[in-house]
Design an enzyme around this catalytic site. Structure first.
Site, PDB file in Angstrom:
ATOM      1  N   ASP A  81     -16.236  28.575 -35.700  1.00  0.00           N
ATOM      2  CA  ASP A  81     -15.594  27.600 -36.410  1.00  0.00           C
ATOM      3  C   ASP A  81     -16.286  26.667 -37.243  1.00  0.00           C
ATOM      4  O   ASP A  81     -16.181  26.033 -38.274  1.00  0.00           O
ATOM      5  CB  ASP A  81     -14.522  26.728 -35.510  1.00  0.00           C
ATOM      6  CG  ASP A  81     -13.383  27.680 -35.054  1.00  0.00           C
ATOM      7  OD1 ASP A  81     -13.367  28.615 -35.141  1.00  0.00           O
ATOM      8  OD2 ASP A  81     -12.256  26.846 -34.713  1.00  0.00           O
ATOM      9  N   GLU A 494      -9.053  23.675 -39.285  1.00  0.00           N
ATOM     10  CA  GLU A 494      -9.090  22.537 -38.678  1.00  0.00           C
ATOM     11  C   GLU A 494      -9.777  21.285 -39.616  1.00  0.00           C
ATOM     12  O   GLU A 494     -10.218  21.867 -40.776  1.00  0.00           O
ATOM     13  CB  GLU A 494     -10.515  22.676 -37.640  1.00  0.00           C
ATOM     14  CG  GLU A 494     -10.116  23.508 -36.637  1.00  0.00           C
ATOM     15  CD  GLU A 494     -11.135  23.624 -35.603  1.00  0.00           C
ATOM     16  OE1 GLU A 494     -12.282  23.560 -35.937  1.00  0.00           O
ATOM     17  OE2 GLU A 494     -11.131  23.860 -34.472  1.00  0.00           O
ATOM     18  N   SER A 520     -10.961  20.010 -35.166  1.00  0.00           N
ATOM     19  CA  SER A 520     -11.903  20.427 -34.097  1.00  0.00           C
ATOM     20  C   SER A 520     -11.774  19.581 -32.866  1.00  0.00           C
ATOM     21  O   SER A 520     -11.528  18.352 -32.910  1.00  0.00           O
ATOM     22  CB  SER A 520     -13.210  20.313 -35.100  1.00  0.00           C
ATOM     23  OG  SER A 520     -14.324  20.347 -34.169  1.00  0.00           O
TER      24      SER A 520
END
Length: 619
Positions: A81, A494, A520
């Site tokens: 991510d 996110e 996040s």
């Protein structure tokens, strides 16, 4: 007594072809009839949390073989991510969870495996494997790659601890010199492992302990420490013990759906709130509960959040503590122990670390630092960082001089000395989010628990970033980022960059941010995500206009758009009147691939865990 699933492909003359192929993988005559244990690994060179997992399957396999089983390893994808963030790559992160769940199901069912070991670590990999394990409902043990060591660097003659978010904030802060920014960047992520704070990866790996599906220390033992090697070996031994209990002893408590029961989901949620875990965990717990066919909803999370205190405060909510400090304080088992003493935990539930006939209470007696008399356990939790950059697992054996069992001033607190009597996560609702939204209260300044501000509306994360960096956003604004939900993004991006840039511009405590996207685990500040229903599904967040007053009241658990019901209804009718152009972002140019369109077609809002809409599949 249940028959081994693998017998489908290993017994009888009609399976001669399948056996011939099994032989080509290395199986011998005396291997047929042994349980076949699937090892779902997620090794990849793309992700620091997974770069060291290549040989972990072999460790698990050796323990399985020693216990009389056959192991077969396969790999899943793994998206980082942090690397995917801030560009179109983030659209793929959450959808990868469903791909991982499906791929594990496909491999295990296609080859009739009897049990499963999941070697996971980072953000969507643990949830994806968890969904698959509960869907399959065969004996399973989770073992993760472990957290990385906290970064450390010297600035202004002071050693400070660092993580990924510090590097992002420093780079965006014009008052930080190029030299200091480079120092922070080079020091923030020093080793293999999942990022060092209580971000999504570490939160989820901790929650597998509370759900009863992984061993003590799984969520907190450093990836670099030699003691972690034993977790992989024990995972192999434990999955074989569970396999024998189910297939030989007909003991259904060995199955994940009986371990991860409603009570276990309550335990996991209590842990999440007590440790101020990532808000993403709510999304993943709701998704996992649906796979387990457990009726666990946002209402249950809200109920639990109102009574569980904040017992463990970790980065990004404080720079003082990282996962290495949580482990020193006794890890998940010691947080659960404090919850138990506060009468906030079910201990009469099965656990993979419990022997036959035992339950979580027996595991806590052995592993909770306050209860245990075992010096080996105290030594286990003394495992610490070496401070040497590396991508190698088990590369060091450093230990703290003592464990942290100070429950008054330490990393983990008792209820009496909690960081706050309010937990680390809260569910808010109101006319903006009638089905709820999530805020990580652990990262919210006390002065911001109530906030009234003007709406500054953006139709995408990219536009919001441009607005923040361009000076459009000022103190007192509520930044609204919409059409970034599971369906509208698609993929529910996110929002770490917007929150990081607010901090770098000195607005972190002077603005709020709400979105139908997510945040996040590295996010802090008044950041409210998972607004449900999302804009693309007719959610009221799509009806907010520039300058509208928004009232956020965390103690009251409310978020309200300060316009009349009649005005809101008029806006809804106007949006409906647009037909196919309604409930879509204005003038957003974004390429959406066929794969992402397929995901969006079936995606539900965050209050359902952003899983597939089963009503569209069941006819």
């Amino acid at each position: 007594m249940p028959k081994l699933r693998s017998a489908t492909s290993t017994e009888g003359r009609n399976m001669a072809g399948a056996r011939a192929l099994w032989r080509a993988t290395g199986m011998k005559d005396n291997d047929f009839g042994k349980p076949i244990i699937a090892i779902a690994n997620s090794y990849t060179q793309f992700v620091p949390g997974h770069v060291h997992l290549k040989d972990m399957g072999d460790l698990v396999a050796s323990a399985i073989a020693e216990a009389g089983g056959i192991s077969k390893e396969f790999n899943t994808i793994a998206v980082d991510d942090g690397i995917a963030m801030g560009h179109g790559g983030m659209l793929y992160s959450l959808p990868s969870r469903e791909l991982i769940a499906d791929s594990v199901e496909y491999m295990v069912n296609a080859h009739c495996a009897d049990a499963l070991v999941c070697i996971s670590n980072c953000d969507k990999i643990t949830p994806g494997m968890l969904m698959a394990a509960l869907r399959l409902n065969i004996p399973v043990v989770f073992v993760s790659g472990g957290p990385m060591e906290a970064g450390k660097t010297k600035l202004s003659d002071k050693i400070i601890k660092l993580d990924l978010v510090d590097a992002m904030v420093a780079a965006a802060d014009s008052s930080v010199s190029e030299e200091d920014s480079a120092k922070i960047e080079r020091s923030a992520c020093p080793t293999c492992g999942s990022c060092s704070g209580m971000f999504t990866a570490n939160s989820m790996n901790c929650l597998t302990e509370a759900l009863g599906l992984s061993l003590p220390g799984n969520g907190s033992m450093l990836a670099t420490h030699s003691d972690r090697r034993e977790l992989f070996l024990e995972a192999g031994r434990r999955v074989m013990a569970l396999t024998k209990r189910y297939y030989h002893d007909d003991d259904e408590t060995a199955l994940p759906r009986n371990i991860a029961s409603f009570k276990a989901f309550e335990n996991a949620t209590a842990l999440d709130i007590a440790m101020g875990g990532s808000s993403n965990t709510v999304l993943h717990l709701l998704a996992a509960a649906q796979e387990a066919e457990v009726d666990f909803t946002m209402a249950d999370i809200d109920r639990i959040s109102r009574k569980v205190p904040h017992l463990c405060k970790v980065a990004p909510s404080t720079p003082k503590y990282h996962m290495e400090d949580v482990h020193r304080a006794g890890g998940v088992m010691s947080i659960l122990g404090e919850l138990d003493r506060a009468d906030l935990l079910h201990t009469d539930v099965p656990h993979v670390a419990a022997d036959s006939g035992e339950n979580l209470s027996h595991v806590l007696a052995r592993y909770d630092l306050v209860q245990t008399q075992d010096e080996n356990v105290r030594r286990f939790f003394s495992a610490g960082p070496a401070g040497i950059p590396t991508t190698k697992a088990f590369s060091q054996s450093c230990r703290w001089p003592s464990v942290d069992d100070d429950r008054q001033n330490g990393c983990i607190r008792s209820r009496e000395f909690a960081f706050s009597q309010e937990g680390g996560l809260a569910v808010l609702s109101g006319n903006i989010a009638p089905k709820g939204c999530i805020v990580k209260t652990a990262g919210v300044d006390e002065d911001n628990l109530t906030f009234v501000g003007r709406a500054r509306v953006y139709e995408s994360q990219d536009d919001a970033v441009a607005g923040i960096l361009g000076g459009e956003v000022v103190a007192g604004d509520v930044v609204v980022i919409r059409y970034e939900g599971p369906k509208g993004g698609p993929g529910m991006q996110e929002m770490l960059y917007p929150t990081s840039y607010l901090k770098s511009r000195g607005l972190g405590a002077q603005c709020a941010l709400i979105t139908d996207g997510r945040f996040s685990g590295g996010t802090s500040g008044l950041s409210i995500g998972h607004v449900s229903p999302e804009a693309a599904s007719g959610g009221a967040i799509a009806l907010i206009e520039q300058g509208d007053e928004i009232v956020i009241d965390i103690p009251a658990r409310t978020i309200v758009l300060n316009v009349s019901d009649s005005e809101l209804e008029a806006r809804r009718q106007a949006m409906d009147a647009k037909g196919v152009l309604g409930w879509k972002p204005l003038n957003r140019q974004r390429y959406v691939s066929l794969a992402l369109k397929a995901y969006a077609l079936l995606a539900t809002s965050a209050d359902m865990g952003a899983v597939r809409d089963r009503t569209l599949l069941e006819g």
